[in-house]
Motif scaffolding. Structure first.
Motif, PDB file in Angstrom:
ATOM      1  N   GLU A 121     -54.570  13.370 -53.272  1.00 25.88           N
ATOM      2  CA  GLU A 121     -53.658  14.336 -53.906  1.00 25.88           C
ATOM      3  C   GLU A 121     -53.471  15.571 -53.030  1.00 25.88           C
ATOM      4  OE1 GLU A 121     -51.731  13.902 -56.378  1.00 25.88           O
ATOM      5  OE2 GLU A 121     -52.581  12.152 -57.328  1.00 25.88           O
ATOM      6  N   TYR A 122     -54.545  16.020 -52.432  1.00 23.35           N
ATOM      7  CA  TYR A 122     -54.547  17.180 -51.533  1.00 23.35           C
ATOM      8  C   TYR A 122     -53.616  16.928 -50.341  1.00 23.35           C
ATOM      9  CZ  TYR A 122     -56.880  20.318 -48.075  1.00 23.35           C
ATOM     10  OH  TYR A 122     -57.180  21.242 -47.116  1.00 23.35           O
ATOM     11  N   ASP A 123     -53.750  15.767 -49.718  1.00 25.05           N
ATOM     12  CA  ASP A 123     -52.911  15.424 -48.559  1.00 25.05           C
ATOM     13  C   ASP A 123     -51.451  15.199 -48.962  1.00 25.05           C
ATOM     14  OD1 ASP A 123     -55.078  15.604 -46.828  1.00 25.05           O
ATOM     15  OD2 ASP A 123     -55.508  13.450 -46.904  1.00 25.05           O
ATOM     16  N   THR A 124     -51.243  14.546 -50.089  1.00 23.52           N
ATOM     17  CA  THR A 124     -49.875  14.312 -50.563  1.00 23.52           C
ATOM     18  C   THR A 124     -49.167  15.625 -50.837  1.00 23.52           C
ATOM     19  OG1 THR A 124     -50.487  12.179 -51.517  1.00 23.52           O
ATOM     20  CG2 THR A 124     -48.489  13.212 -52.371  1.00 23.52           C
ATOM     21  N   LEU A 125     -49.857  16.537 -51.514  1.00 21.87           N
ATOM     22  CA  LEU A 125     -49.258  17.842 -51.800  1.00 21.87           C
ATOM     23  C   LEU A 125     -48.952  18.591 -50.508  1.00 21.87           C
ATOM     24  CD1 LEU A 125     -48.297  19.955 -53.832  1.00 21.87           C
ATOM     25  CD2 LEU A 125     -50.653  20.858 -53.856  1.00 21.87           C
ATOM     26  N   LYS A 126     -49.842  18.517 -49.558  1.00 21.07           N
ATOM     27  CA  LYS A 126     -49.616  19.199 -48.269  1.00 21.07           C
ATOM     28  C   LYS A 126     -48.334  18.699 -47.624  1.00 21.07           C
ATOM     29  CE  LYS A 126     -51.772  20.302 -43.869  1.00 21.07           C
ATOM     30  NZ  LYS A 126     -52.947  20.154 -43.008  1.00 21.07           N
ATOM     31  N   THR A 127     -48.154  17.400 -47.580  1.00 21.11           N
ATOM     32  CA  THR A 127     -46.953  16.811 -46.987  1.00 21.11           C
ATOM     33  C   THR A 127     -45.697  17.246 -47.742  1.00 21.11           C
ATOM     34  OG1 THR A 127     -48.223  14.910 -46.222  1.00 21.11           O
ATOM     35  CG2 THR A 127     -45.831  14.634 -46.364  1.00 21.11           C
ATOM     36  N   LYS A 128     -45.772  17.186 -49.059  1.00 23.00           N
ATOM     37  CA  LYS A 128     -44.612  17.559 -49.876  1.00 23.00           C
ATOM     38  C   LYS A 128     -44.273  19.044 -49.726  1.00 23.00           C
ATOM     39  CE  LYS A 128     -44.910  13.871 -53.297  1.00 23.00           C
ATOM     40  NZ  LYS A 128     -43.584  13.316 -53.132  1.00 23.00           N
ATOM     41  N   LEU A 129     -45.281  19.897 -49.672  1.00 24.98           N
ATOM     42  CA  LEU A 129     -45.022  21.328 -49.512  1.00 24.98           C
ATOM     43  C   LEU A 129     -44.493  21.648 -48.119  1.00 24.98           C
ATOM     44  CD1 LEU A 129     -47.981  22.962 -51.461  1.00 24.98           C
ATOM     45  CD2 LEU A 129     -45.546  23.033 -52.046  1.00 24.98           C
ATOM     46  N   GLU A 130     -44.989  20.964 -47.099  1.00 25.12           N
ATOM     47  CA  GLU A 130     -44.456  21.174 -45.753  1.00 25.12           C
ATOM     48  C   GLU A 130     -42.964  20.850 -45.716  1.00 25.12           C
ATOM     49  OE1 GLU A 130     -47.075  18.698 -43.427  1.00 25.12           O
ATOM     50  OE2 GLU A 130     -48.505  20.334 -43.111  1.00 25.12           O
ATOM     51  N   THR A 131     -42.579  19.760 -46.359  1.00 22.66           N
ATOM     52  CA  THR A 131     -41.170  19.374 -46.420  1.00 22.66           C
ATOM     53  C   THR A 131     -40.367  20.405 -47.199  1.00 22.66           C
ATOM     54  OG1 THR A 131     -41.787  17.045 -46.307  1.00 22.66           O
ATOM     55  CG2 THR A 131     -39.565  17.539 -47.105  1.00 22.66           C
ATOM     56  N   TYR A 132     -40.913  20.845 -48.325  1.00 24.23           N
ATOM     57  CA  TYR A 132     -40.236  21.862 -49.136  1.00 24.23           C
ATOM     58  C   TYR A 132     -40.037  23.153 -48.342  1.00 24.23           C
ATOM     59  CZ  TYR A 132     -39.668  25.662 -52.450  1.00 24.23           C
ATOM     60  OH  TYR A 132     -39.224  26.793 -53.083  1.00 24.23           O
ATOM     61  N   PHE A 133     -41.086  23.627 -47.675  1.00 26.88           N
ATOM     62  CA  PHE A 133     -40.973  24.882 -46.919  1.00 26.88           C
ATOM     63  C   PHE A 133     -40.011  24.747 -45.743  1.00 26.88           C
ATOM     64  CE2 PHE A 133     -45.323  25.887 -48.724  1.00 26.88           C
ATOM     65  CZ  PHE A 133     -44.830  26.815 -49.621  1.00 26.88           C
ATOM     66  N   GLN A 134     -39.992  23.592 -45.112  1.00 29.47           N
ATOM     67  CA  GLN A 134     -39.046  23.362 -44.018  1.00 29.47           C
ATOM     68  C   GLN A 134     -37.613  23.433 -44.545  1.00 29.47           C
ATOM     69  OE1 GLN A 134     -39.386  19.536 -42.115  1.00 29.47           O
ATOM     70  NE2 GLN A 134     -38.163  20.180 -40.376  1.00 29.47           N
ATOM     71  N   THR A 135     -37.353  22.809 -45.656  1.00 32.05           N
ATOM     72  CA  THR A 135     -36.021  22.845 -46.268  1.00 32.05           C
ATOM     73  C   THR A 135     -35.668  24.264 -46.690  1.00 32.05           C
ATOM     74  OG1 THR A 135     -36.310  20.579 -47.050  1.00 32.05           O
ATOM     75  CG2 THR A 135     -34.588  21.883 -48.125  1.00 32.05           C
ATOM     76  N   ASP A 136     -36.625  24.951 -47.268  1.00 31.69           N
ATOM     77  CA  ASP A 136     -36.412  26.335 -47.710  1.00 31.69           C
ATOM     78  C   ASP A 136     -36.112  27.244 -46.507  1.00 31.69           C
ATOM     79  OD1 ASP A 136     -36.389  28.253 -49.904  1.00 31.69           O
ATOM     80  OD2 ASP A 136     -38.228  29.069 -49.009  1.00 31.69           O
ATOM     81  N   ARG A 137     -36.844  27.045 -45.401  1.00 28.61           N
ATOM     82  CA  ARG A 137     -36.592  27.845 -44.178  1.00 28.61           C
ATOM     83  C   ARG A 137     -35.189  27.583 -43.651  1.00 28.61           C
ATOM     84  NH1 ARG A 137     -41.736  26.414 -42.782  1.00 28.61           N
ATOM     85  NH2 ARG A 137     -40.995  24.767 -41.422  1.00 28.61           N
ATOM     86  N   HIS A 138     -34.767  26.322 -43.637  1.00 23.36           N
ATOM     87  CA  HIS A 138     -33.415  25.994 -43.158  1.00 23.36           C
ATOM     88  C   HIS A 138     -32.365  26.669 -44.028  1.00 23.36           C
ATOM     89  CE1 HIS A 138     -34.684  23.369 -40.034  1.00 23.36           C
ATOM     90  NE2 HIS A 138     -35.132  22.415 -40.824  1.00 23.36           N
ATOM     91  N   GLU A 139     -32.590  26.679 -45.330  1.00 16.08           N
ATOM     92  CA  GLU A 139     -31.644  27.330 -46.238  1.00 16.08           C
ATOM     93  C   GLU A 139     -31.599  28.822 -45.967  1.00 16.08           C
ATOM     94  OE1 GLU A 139     -30.359  29.726 -49.393  1.00 16.08           O
ATOM     95  OE2 GLU A 139     -32.501  29.398 -49.238  1.00 16.08           O
ATOM     96  N   LYS A 140     -32.753  29.441 -45.781  1.00 13.96           N
ATOM     97  CA  LYS A 140     -32.799  30.889 -45.496  1.00 13.96           C
ATOM     98  C   LYS A 140     -32.144  31.197 -44.157  1.00 13.96           C
ATOM     99  CE  LYS A 140     -36.964  31.815 -48.149  1.00 13.96           C
ATOM    100  NZ  LYS A 140     -38.401  32.045 -48.061  1.00 13.96           N
ATOM    101  N   ASP A 141     -32.392  30.341 -43.152  1.00 12.80           N
ATOM    102  CA  ASP A 141     -31.769  30.539 -41.833  1.00 12.80           C
ATOM    103  C   ASP A 141     -30.257  30.426 -41.926  1.00 12.80           C
ATOM    104  OD1 ASP A 141     -34.272  30.886 -40.730  1.00 12.80           O
ATOM    105  OD2 ASP A 141     -34.372  28.872 -39.853  1.00 12.80           O
ATOM    106  N   ALA A 142     -29.768  29.443 -42.681  1.00 15.66           N
ATOM    107  CA  ALA A 142     -28.319  29.274 -42.852  1.00 15.66           C
ATOM    108  C   ALA A 142     -27.723  30.494 -43.540  1.00 15.66           C
ATOM    109  CB  ALA A 142     -28.018  28.013 -43.653  1.00 15.66           C
ATOM    110  N   ARG A 143     -28.411  30.988 -44.558  1.00 17.51           N
ATOM    111  CA  ARG A 143     -27.936  32.179 -45.274  1.00 17.51           C
ATOM    112  C   ARG A 143     -27.911  33.390 -44.338  1.00 17.51           C
ATOM    113  NH1 ARG A 143     -31.648  34.248 -49.546  1.00 17.51           N
ATOM    114  NH2 ARG A 143     -32.342  32.103 -49.439  1.00 17.51           N
ATOM    115  N   LYS A 144     -28.941  33.502 -43.495  1.00  9.88           N
ATOM    116  CA  LYS A 144     -29.020  34.618 -42.549  1.00  9.88           C
ATOM    117  C   LYS A 144     -27.902  34.528 -41.511  1.00  9.88           C
ATOM    118  CE  LYS A 144     -32.277  36.867 -39.436  1.00  9.88           C
ATOM    119  NZ  LYS A 144     -33.618  36.804 -38.856  1.00  9.88           N
TER     120      LYS A 144
END
Length: 190
Positions: A121-144
């Protein structure tokens, strides 16, 4: 594109919550994030994974050889569970509680088996959060980028798009800007 990335990040977060990977604590962390610290949640999660790796390793070592100190195992898992709770890691927290139940029952095989699930569960969450943060960063970069484009003084002055996607080299862009700026300075023919 910006709206698509924003929707994608929102959908990913909603899925993590709906599937029980995260709980409301994660939402509370996001509420603390602001323009002064736009990556606050990601930084907290990175710290969690850095610090918790030590807990995981210590528990692994304690499970390898007897005699088994169940009070110590329970205490280590209690700390790991508290750390997991601080980021809203709901599934990890739930598995930690089950581990503690096996400690209370002094069931070493149960502890070993459930610890494998904790790590999964720990590893699965890590992978999912890394993907989420990467997507979130791309969205913030696009907005910027969009915001910076809109603030370009020459764009605002001329009131039209100056950059064309087909121009890729800086020299061509510079030439267009110079020609358009020069054209703007010419006296009107009225």
């Amino acid at each position: 594109m910006e709206n698509q990335k924003k929707r994608q990040a929102a959908y990913m977060k909603r899925s993590l919550l709906d599937q029980g990977y995260l709980d409301e604590q994660f939402i509370h962390l996001e509420e603390l994030q602001d323009d002064a610290n736009p990556n606050f949640v990601e930084e907290v999660v990175k710290l969690y994974y850095t610090d918790s790796a030590r807990y995981v390793r210590n528990i692994e070592l304690a499970l390898e050889n007897g005699p088994y100190d169940f009070a110590r195992l329970d205490n280590m898992m209690y700390q790991f569970k508290g750390s997991s709770s601080s980021i809203g890691a709901r599934r990890v927290k739930r598995q930690c509680s089950q581990f503690q139940e096996y400690c209370n029952a002094k069931n070493i095989e149960g502890c070993r088996n459930i610890f494998q699930e904790v790590k999964q569960e720990y590893d699965t969450l890590k992978t999912k959060l890394e993907t989420y943060f990467q997507t979130d960063r791309h969205e913030k970069d696009a907005r910027k980028r969009y915001s910076q484009r809109a603030e370009d003084p020459l764009r605002v002055c001329l009131g039209r798009e100056l950059w064309k996607d087909s121009f890729t080299d800086v020299e061509s862009k510079h030439q267009i800007r110079c020609e358009q700026a020069h054209h703007h300075d010419l006296p009107s023919s009225s």
